[in-house]
Motif scaffolding. Structure first.
Motif, short mmCIF file in Angstrom:
data_model
loop_
_atom_site.label_atom_id
_atom_site.label_comp_id
_atom_site.label_asym_id
_atom_site.label_seq_id
_atom_site.Cartn_x
_atom_site.Cartn_y
_atom_site.Cartn_z
N ILE A 20 -10.54 -10.93 -7.31
CA ILE A 20 -10.31 -9.51 -7.64
C ILE A 20 -8.88 -9.15 -7.25
O ILE A 20 -8.42 -9.51 -6.17
N VAL A 21 -8.17 -8.44 -8.14
CA VAL A 21 -6.83 -7.95 -7.84
C VAL A 21 -6.83 -6.42 -7.95
O VAL A 21 -7.17 -5.88 -9.01
N LEU A 22 -6.53 -5.76 -6.85
CA LEU A 22 -6.34 -4.30 -6.86
C LEU A 22 -4.85 -4.05 -7.10
O LEU A 22 -4.03 -4.16 -6.19
N ASN A 23 -4.53 -3.76 -8.34
CA ASN A 23 -3.13 -3.66 -8.78
C ASN A 23 -2.62 -2.21 -8.63
O ASN A 23 -3.39 -1.28 -8.44
N LYS A 24 -1.31 -2.07 -8.70
CA LYS A 24 -0.64 -0.76 -8.62
C LYS A 24 -0.94 -0.06 -7.29
O LYS A 24 -1.00 1.18 -7.23
N ALA A 25 -1.12 -0.86 -6.24
CA ALA A 25 -1.47 -0.28 -4.93
C ALA A 25 -0.29 0.43 -4.29
O ALA A 25 -0.47 1.14 -3.30
N ASP A 26 0.92 0.23 -4.82
CA ASP A 26 2.09 0.93 -4.26
C ASP A 26 2.15 2.39 -4.68
O ASP A 26 2.96 3.16 -4.16
N MET A 27 1.28 2.77 -5.60
CA MET A 27 1.31 4.15 -6.10
C MET A 27 0.59 5.12 -5.17
O MET A 27 0.61 6.33 -5.40
N ILE A 28 -0.06 4.59 -4.12
CA ILE A 28 -0.79 5.45 -3.18
C ILE A 28 -0.36 5.12 -1.76
O ILE A 28 0.11 4.02 -1.48
N ASN A 29 -0.53 6.08 -0.86
CA ASN A 29 -0.10 5.85 0.52
C ASN A 29 -1.16 5.07 1.31
O ASN A 29 -2.23 4.74 0.78
N HIS A 30 -0.87 4.83 2.58
CA HIS A 30 -1.71 3.96 3.39
C HIS A 30 -3.13 4.49 3.53
O HIS A 30 -4.11 3.75 3.38
N GLN A 31 -3.27 5.79 3.79
CA GLN A 31 -4.59 6.38 3.97
C GLN A 31 -5.40 6.32 2.68
O GLN A 31 -6.59 5.97 2.68
N GLN A 32 -4.75 6.64 1.55
CA GLN A 32 -5.43 6.59 0.26
C GLN A 32 -5.85 5.16 -0.09
O GLN A 32 -6.92 4.95 -0.67
N LEU A 33 -5.00 4.20 0.28
CA LEU A 33 -5.31 2.80 -0.02
C LEU A 33 -6.59 2.35 0.69
O LEU A 33 -7.41 1.63 0.11
N HIS A 88 -5.77 3.70 -9.38
CA HIS A 88 -6.06 5.07 -9.80
C HIS A 88 -7.32 5.17 -10.66
O HIS A 88 -7.80 6.28 -10.91
N LYS A 89 -7.85 4.01 -11.13
CA LYS A 89 -9.01 4.05 -12.03
C LYS A 89 -10.02 3.02 -11.57
O LYS A 89 -10.02 1.88 -12.05
N LEU A 90 -10.86 3.42 -10.64
CA LEU A 90 -11.83 2.47 -10.09
C LEU A 90 -13.18 2.52 -10.80
O LEU A 90 -14.05 1.72 -10.49
N ASP A 91 -13.35 3.48 -11.71
CA ASP A 91 -14.64 3.57 -12.38
C ASP A 91 -14.87 2.32 -13.23
O ASP A 91 -13.96 1.82 -13.89
N ILE A 92 -16.09 1.82 -13.20
CA ILE A 92 -16.45 0.63 -13.98
C ILE A 92 -17.24 1.10 -15.18
O ILE A 92 -18.37 1.57 -15.06
N SER A 93 -16.63 0.98 -16.36
CA SER A 93 -17.25 1.49 -17.59
C SER A 93 -18.44 0.62 -17.98
O SER A 93 -18.67 -0.46 -17.44
N ASP A 94 -19.20 1.12 -18.99
CA ASP A 94 -20.39 0.38 -19.45
C ASP A 94 -20.00 -1.01 -19.94
O ASP A 94 -20.67 -1.99 -19.63
N GLU A 95 -18.93 -1.08 -20.75
CA GLU A 95 -18.56 -2.38 -21.30
C GLU A 95 -18.01 -3.31 -20.22
O GLU A 95 -18.25 -4.51 -20.24
N PHE A 96 -17.28 -2.73 -19.26
CA PHE A 96 -16.76 -3.56 -18.16
C PHE A 96 -17.93 -4.13 -17.34
O PHE A 96 -17.90 -5.26 -16.89
N ARG A 97 -18.96 -3.32 -17.15
CA ARG A 97 -20.15 -3.78 -16.44
C ARG A 97 -20.79 -4.95 -17.19
O ARG A 97 -21.19 -5.95 -16.59
N ARG A 98 -20.91 -4.82 -18.52
CA ARG A 98 -21.48 -5.91 -19.32
C ARG A 98 -20.59 -7.15 -19.26
O ARG A 98 -21.08 -8.28 -19.23
N ALA A 99 -19.27 -6.92 -19.25
CA ALA A 99 -18.34 -8.06 -19.17
C ALA A 99 -18.51 -8.80 -17.85
O ALA A 99 -18.54 -10.04 -17.81
N ILE A 100 -18.64 -8.05 -16.76
CA ILE A 100 -18.82 -8.69 -15.44
C ILE A 100 -20.15 -9.42 -15.40
O ILE A 100 -20.25 -10.52 -14.84
N ASN A 101 -21.19 -8.84 -16.02
CA ASN A 101 -22.49 -9.52 -16.08
C ASN A 101 -22.39 -10.84 -16.84
O ASN A 101 -23.08 -11.81 -16.52
N ALA A 102 -21.53 -10.87 -17.88
CA ALA A 102 -21.35 -12.11 -18.64
C ALA A 102 -20.69 -13.19 -17.81
O ALA A 102 -20.81 -14.39 -18.11
N LEU A 103 -19.98 -12.79 -16.75
CA LEU A 103 -19.28 -13.76 -15.91
C LEU A 103 -20.14 -14.25 -14.75
O LEU A 103 -19.71 -15.10 -13.97
#
Length: 534
Positions: free
Chosen positions: A216-229, A192-207
């Motif tokens: 990568i784990v796309l979690n809570k995928a059961d909360m949406i139907n097949h088309q939305q997934l 439900h929250k795919l936006d990558i914030s400024d700090e998350f971007r910096r964290a990924i750059n550090a890695l």
């Protein structure tokens, strides 16, 4: 006279024998690589010195993600138990780094006590100061999963500049320290929250630089139907492509890693297969831990060599008496040209050089007059280590991996939850259907198979391979698959099929057409009752 000198020379020439790969890496680091790092101030620029605990530690998994993506719940799902200090909620609950490790008793070790413990690998973290250490702890508990791996939970990442400043410590620097030492980095995203914030971007750059460890784990995928997934998955890949800047696509595991009922269960089969793949990846970590540590030491040695060339070149360019400060500024400004010259002179790959902007920033705070000129002997020792001694350790790795294959991988918790039960992956499906039943499972569709068998005109109750082939190829399966099915179906190995064997062949074809794999060995419950003596 002086006979001990001859013994010493012989000892130098004899190849050193190590009990295991970890012991060899410790010795090589201490005698070959550490002197080079120390001489050229590598630890001030890149990474603190390694100690024995870094080589002896269990495989570690680092969890990184924005708040409420399910990092802490993911740990509880793996362990199937709570750990000391656990807090879960929709708001940002985990406000600290928590190392979840095995211990005889449940307890919490505060950060300041943790970094003075010589038996653990966290001592270099003391350089990040009290603001960090007050938000760092080790949670110990007696859990079988933690006998093989350790898990690092991190604070949930928030959006906006304010939250980065308010931490009071170098969040990205700490992530980079862990990234160098862990075996897996798991980035969790909420469907439900795919936006990558400024700090998350910096964290990924550090890695960056540790891409081979990232999953990568796309979690809570059961909360949406097949088309939305499908749409969410596409959006995630697009977002990651912009941040990671790599042509290769990271492996993304889709699932719902908690113990609650699925909201949309239409993707249940997908989630089960994805979970199995992720668990297989985690279970492989102890087996390949020695290889990972060896690979990281080689990577570190290459960086240390390049760093030595850079520092010695800067020292060489400095004037002996006057104009040091202006020359320092000039050298920092033209560091890119120095990189290019060193690259040509020493045939160094551009990818081996440290980040230019970061190096320029760090050099501002150093006195170039205290740098050392090139000491070829130190470089020679590291080159000899990479060319000869590392290769000897490489030869020991297959033996250690074979020993690990004999011992169980990660056990306990979610790894044992469904393995031998009817709810395990593939249980009661495909080739496993009919296991434990009294009636031969193929007999349920037998009347169809007997019909087609009679139409093929059997002689003495059997059909030839050529006749069977003419009918089996109508399934449109590849010859390699049909050949495997034939080997399983021709139980008595006479090159022909009787009615039972023909029924078995058709049953296996149906299994494959339904999307299941054909087993390498025919399971006992699929052997025709008339052939169970063969």
């Amino acid at each position: 006279m002086f006979s001990w000198l001859g013994k010493d020379e012989r000892r130098k020439k004899e190849p050193e024998v190590f009990a295991n790969v970890a012991e060899g890496l410790k010795k090589l680091y201490k005698t070959r690589l550490y002197p080079l790092e120390e001489h050229y101030k590598f630890h001030d620029f890149h990474s603190p010195a390694l100690d024995g605990a870094d080589f002896d530690s269990k495989p570690m998994i680092l969890l990184v993600g924005q708040y409420s993506t399910g990092k802490t719940t993911f740990i509880r799902y793996l362990l199937e138990s709570d750990f000391p200090g656990i807090r879960i909620g929709p708001e940002p609950t985990t406000d600290r780094f928590i190392a979840v490790m095995h211990g005889d008793k449940e307890g919490v070790i505060p950060g300041n006590a943790l970094v003075v413990d010589p038996s653990r690998q966290y001592r270099p973290l003391s350089k990040f100061g009290n603001a960090f250490l007050n938000r760092f702890q080790c949670s110990t508990l007696d859990n079988p999963v933690l006998e093989s791996i350790s898990i690092i939970d991190t604070p949930g990442i928030l959006s906006g500049e304010k939250h980065r400043i308010d931490r009071g410590y170098n969040f990205e620097g700490i992530l980079e320290w862990f990234a160098e030492r862990v075996d897996r980095i798991v980035l969790l995203f909420d469907a439900h929250k795919l936006d990558i914030s400024d700090e998350f971007r910096r964290a990924i750059n550090a890695l960056k630089g540790y891409d081979d460890k990232i999953r990568i784990v796309l979690n809570k995928a059961d909360m949406i139907n097949h088309q939305q997934l499908m749409r969410v998955y596409g959006a995630l890949m697009w977002s990651l492509g912009k941040v990671l800047n790599t042509p290769e696509v990271c492996r993304v595991y889709i699932g719902s890693f908690w113990d609650q009922p699925l909201h949309f269960d239409m993707n249940r089969r997908l989630f089960e297969l994805e979970e199995q793949d992720l668990f297989n990846d985690i279970q492989s970590l102890p087996r390949y831990a020695a290889l990972r540590k060896l690979n990281d030491l080689i990577k570190r040695a290459r960086l240390a060599k390049v760093h030595a060339y850079i520092i010695s070149q800067l020292k060489k360019e400095m004037p002996s008496m006057f104009g040091k400060e202006s020359k320092k500024k000039e050298l920092i400004k033209n560091l890119g040209d120095i990189y290019a010259n060193l690259q040509r002179e020493h045939q160094i790959s551009p990818g081996d050089f440290p980040n230019l902007e970061r190096m320029q920033e760090q050099l501002q705070h150093h006195d170039f007059s205290k740098f050392h000129i090139m000491k070829p002997k130190l470089i020679e020792h590291v080159d000899h280590m990479l060319a000869n001694e590392i290769s000897k350790l490489m030869q020991m790795i297959p033996h250690e991996e074979a020993m690990m294959n004999d011992s169980p991988a990660v056990q306990g918790g979610a790894f044992d939850g469904v393995g031998e039960s009817p709810f395990g992956i593939g249980r009661g499906e495909g080739a496993d259907a009919g296991r434990g039943e009294e009636e031969w499972v193929v007999a349920k569709e037998r009347y169809h198979y007997d019909d087609s068998f009679d139409k093929l005109g059997p002689l003495n109750g059997k059909i030839t391979g050529a006749v069977a082939k003419s009918e089996m190829v109508k399934s449109k399966l590849p010859n390699s698959v049909l050949g495997k099915i034939w080997k399983h179906a021709d139980v008595d190995r006479d090159g022909m099929l009787d009615a039972d064997e023909w029924a078995l062949a058709n049953h296996l074809i149906k299994i494959k057409l339904d999307g299941h794999d054909i087993p390498n060995e025919l399971p006992d419950h699929l052997v025709p009752p008339s052939k169970r003596g063969f």
